[in-house]
Design an enzyme around this catalytic site. Structure first.
Site, PDB file in Angstrom:
ATOM      1  N   ARG A 168       1.082   3.267   3.770  1.00 54.64           N
ATOM      2  CA  ARG A 168       0.200   3.296   2.593  1.00 54.64           C
ATOM      3  C   ARG A 168      -1.039   4.168   2.802  1.00 54.64           C
ATOM      4  O   ARG A 168      -2.082   3.939   2.185  1.00 54.64           O
ATOM      5  CB  ARG A 168      -0.241   1.878   2.202  1.00 54.64           C
ATOM      6  CG  ARG A 168       0.879   0.914   1.898  1.00 54.64           C
ATOM      7  CD  ARG A 168       1.735   1.356   0.721  1.00 54.64           C
ATOM      8  NE  ARG A 168       2.736   0.351   0.420  1.00 54.64           N
ATOM      9  CZ  ARG A 168       3.936   0.284   0.982  1.00 54.64           C
ATOM     10  NH1 ARG A 168       4.310   1.202   1.872  1.00 54.64           N
ATOM     11  NH2 ARG A 168       4.775  -0.667   0.665  1.00 54.64           N
ATOM     12  N   SER A 250       1.454  -4.913  -5.916  1.00 54.47           N
ATOM     13  CA  SER A 250       1.012  -5.543  -4.664  1.00 54.47           C
ATOM     14  C   SER A 250      -0.468  -5.235  -4.441  1.00 54.47           C
ATOM     15  O   SER A 250      -0.845  -4.083  -4.276  1.00 54.47           O
ATOM     16  CB  SER A 250       1.844  -5.027  -3.484  1.00 54.47           C
ATOM     17  OG  SER A 250       3.192  -5.384  -3.642  1.00 54.47           O
ATOM     18  N   GLU A 351      -4.679  -2.998  -1.211  1.00 55.93           N
ATOM     19  CA  GLU A 351      -3.940  -1.753  -1.361  1.00 55.93           C
ATOM     20  C   GLU A 351      -4.450  -0.983  -2.573  1.00 55.93           C
ATOM     21  O   GLU A 351      -4.409   0.227  -2.611  1.00 55.93           O
ATOM     22  CB  GLU A 351      -2.450  -2.059  -1.529  1.00 55.93           C
ATOM     23  CG  GLU A 351      -1.580  -0.820  -1.671  1.00 55.93           C
ATOM     24  CD  GLU A 351      -0.100  -1.135  -1.692  1.00 55.93           C
ATOM     25  OE1 GLU A 351       0.662  -0.314  -2.237  1.00 55.93           O
ATOM     26  OE2 GLU A 351       0.297  -2.196  -1.191  1.00 55.93           O
TER      27      GLU A 351
END
Length: 355
Positions: A168, A250, A351
């Site tokens: 990520r 998420s 995130e």
């Protein structure tokens, strides 16, 4: 090019936060992107590069300029190398929806992204975030990026290897932050399909769809369309539709720990799940701990704090229960972080991009 002032971002963030920006700029081609970069250079330096808004939490109004790509188009390009017979490229406008790219690839027998089906957001943002799911990441299929360097207005081409991709993460989120306006992303696909079925419930979902038990599945009979349909079904069963229940997918990244920390956690919590990550840069083995499991064990799954909540089917997903502000969502985030830290001694990081 579209330029608007005192502009509502309600339709540009999937959390459904009713916030405004001072100025909104939308470019639809490379020349307009160059012009947009010039406007940013002449501005006060307070700007936000916005993709599909699916990985964004707005804490309130943004007193600056929001710039957004509306460049469309998917163009096939043949490979020019020794593996040309098995490789094909798709050059996509940065404003193309990522799942439209996946759908096009699967429909045209181009393989490698089917496990990344139905992830929200635009193609340009996929290169920034290194989106991933079910054993695949964008770095696995990304070839290069065309962008406008904001400081000069020059067109630059950036290779996959230059982006320093990791879980990520990319240089676009670190030392390249706010330095480029991405105009096109080129993806590299294979013409030979190799299914990846052993992550999540993909295998069992495909078997159920075909009326088989897992032990009787003939891998050679599995198609990319089978994998795509299975991933879509799994994700839809876990993740709420942002049009119905505002969310950013998420919300937290899975924490990465070393062997010593994992051993401590397993001693305290023998049932804790983990996944090996042998590609650690320092050469040592690292382990990914599912943040959703940590949050669930802290009792947050399906619970709420005011107008912000944790989804009942997926503890990683924070939701807008109706009329929530960015501060409401952020308050819930901080409470969850504290509880995970107190119970497991781990820090879980968002995130989503919090602005």
């Amino acid at each position: 090019m579209i330029v608007r002032h005192d502009y509502s971002l309600l339709e540009h963030n999937t959390f459904g936060i009713n916030a405004k920006c001072r100025t909104y700029i939308e470019f639809s081609n490379v020349d307009e992107a160059i012009e947009a970069a010039c406007m940013l250079r002449e501005g006060d330096g307070n700007f936000l590069i916005l993709g599909g808004g699916s990985n964004l939490l707005l804490k309130g109004d943004f007193n600056g300029t929001v710039v957004h790509s509306a460049i469309k188009g998917i163009k096939e390009k043949n490979a020019d190398n020794d593996n040309a017979a098995e490789t094909v490229f798709l050059q996509c406008g940065s404003g193309e929806k990522w799942d439209d790219v996946v759908a096009y690839a699967v429909a045209h027998k181009m393989y490698g992204a089917e496990n990344l089906s139905i992830i929200p957001g635009d193609a340009g943002a996929s290169a920034v975030q290194n989106i991933g799911a079910y054993g695949a990441e964008i770095k696995d299929v990304l070839e290069n990026i065309e962008a406008i360097e904001i400081s000069t207005g020059n067109i630059v081409n950036i290779s996959n290897s230059d982006c320093d991709y990791s879980y990520r993460q990319s240089r676009f989120k670190k030392d390249w932050k706010d330095k480029y306006l991405i105009t096109h992303v080129t993806y590299r696909f294979c013409t030979k399909f190799v299914p990846r079925l052993d992550y999540g419930n993909i295998r069992t979902t495909i078997c159920r769809m075909k009326g088989l038990v897992p032990d009787n599945l003939d891998i050679k009979s599995v198609t990319a369309d089978d994998v795509r349909k299975a991933v879509i079904e799994i994700r839809n069963s876990k993740l709420p539709d942002p049009k119905v229940l505002g969310n950013g997918g998420s919300f937290f990244m899975n924490p990465i720990v070393d062997a010593e920390t994992l051993n401590r956690l397993r001693g305290e919590h023998p049932d804790i799940p983990f996944y090996e990550m042998p590609q650690a840069h320092d050469g040592g083995m690292k382990y990914k701990i599912p943040a959703g499991w940590l949050i669930d064990k802290c009792g947050w799954k399906g619970k709420s704090l005011g107008r912000a909540g944790v989804h009942k089917n997926q503890a990683l997903v924070l939701v807008n229960l109706g009329g929530a502000t960015g501060q409401d969502i952020l308050g819930l985030c901080k409470r969850i972080q504290k509880d995970v830290r107190d119970k497991f001694g781990l820090d879980i990081k968002p995130e989503v991009n919090i602005i």
